[in-house]
Design an enzyme around this catalytic site. Structure first.
Site, PDB file in Angstrom:
ATOM      1  CB  SER A 166     -53.655  32.419  16.488  1.00  0.00           C
ATOM      2  OG  SER A 166     -53.978  31.761  17.855  1.00  0.00           O
ATOM      3  CE1 TYR A 179     -53.165  27.079  14.213  1.00  0.00           C
ATOM      4  CE2 TYR A 179     -52.918  27.904  16.532  1.00  0.00           C
ATOM      5  CZ  TYR A 179     -53.819  27.980  15.195  1.00  0.00           C
ATOM      6  OH  TYR A 179     -54.960  28.651  14.838  1.00  0.00           O
TER       7      TYR A 179
END
Length: 283
Positions: A166, A179
């Protein structure tokens, strides 16, 4: 499915975890359009089956399998079915992942007195169980499927693993420390695996998507009227191309990294697809 270009995956078996999601279902359809036999793994069997039906309707070959990427026994059972119905794995796409509210702070910045407040989630009262869940889902959810399916790939020609990292791995975002850290671990693990399997003929790379609207983040990006939220406006202001990405815009990078011809010497790379977000300093 319309592809930006074609690669030859005929007779290859591709296993995709998280295959029922918005992005990974697109990956599944893309590799099927290139001739691969696709195993769509997802915790939600109905989501996997929906993708399979769409692939088969276009003349492709696919099976949907319920699998939990955090349970080795579940993955072993999935591998047994893949091997029986499709053959041994040539391509593994580790797409399962996600965030959790318990690993997310309410505010972007620490404000005086936050450590004593119980009406919000501050850094000081983040739930360790929530953080553990996010790390397990993203890191172990990449490691365990690789342990299971890479056994099929050792010594094969053109075997490849593609992880999904990501933009958070490059630039941690406010509010989501778990995250961001978990995806950073996926990027690091991608490089580690690339070295570890380099003598076994398995290439390992990763995609690092920027901001794409998915089922998981839609409520954060759009209000009930379908308008940008405050957070969306911040993201767009930091994205030089001035918009969110479309899921189809990941396909070119996906096919490039999977191609044994175009990317035969590409190994250990984490490729951003982010509209310039990671390149922009804000001024």
């Amino acid at each position: 499915m319309k592809l930006p270009f074609q690669i030859d995956l005929k007779d290859k078996v591709a296993v995709i975890t998280g295959g029922g999601g918005v992005l990974c279902s697109t990956f599944a359809k893309a590799v099927a359009s290139c001739g691969a036999k696709v195993a769509v793994l997802d915790l939600r069997k109905e989501a996997a089956d929906k993708v399979v039906a769409e692939i088969c309707a276009e003349g492709g070959c696919a099976v949907g399998i319920a699998a939990n990427v955090l349970e080795k026994a579940s993955l072993d059972a999935a591998k047994e079915r893949v091997n029986r119905e499709l053959g041994t794995c040539d391509i593994l796409i580790n797409g399962a992942g996600g965030n959790h509210p318990k690993g997310t702070t309410t505010n972007e910045y620490y404000l005086e007195g936050d450590e004593d407040r119980e009406d919000l989630i501050s850094f000081f009262n983040l739930d360790p169980a929530g953080i553990e869940f996010v790390f397990n889902l993203n890191f172990l959810g990449t490691l365990l499927p690789t342990q299971v399916f890479a056994k099929d790939m050792i010594g094969k020609k053109d075997a490849t693993i593609l992880n999904v990292s990501s933009m958070n791995a490059f630039r941690p975002l406010t509010k989501i420390p778990a995250y961001s850290g978990a995806k950073a671990s996926v990027s690091n693990f991608t490089q580690w695996l690339a070295v570890h399997f380099s003598k076994a003929g398995i290439r390992v790379n990763a995609l690092a998507p920027g901001f794409f609207a998915t089922d998981q983040n839609r409520a954060l990006l759009f209000n009930e009227k379908g308008e940008y939220t405050e957070r969306s406006h911040k993201i767009i202001s930091q994205t030089p191309m001035g918009r969110f990405g479309e899921k189809e815009e990941l396909i070119g990078a996906l096919l490039f990294l999977l191609s044994s011809e175009a990317a035969s010497f590409v190994n250990g790379v984490v490729l951003p697809v982010d509209g310039g977000f990671s390149a922009y300093s804000g001024v």
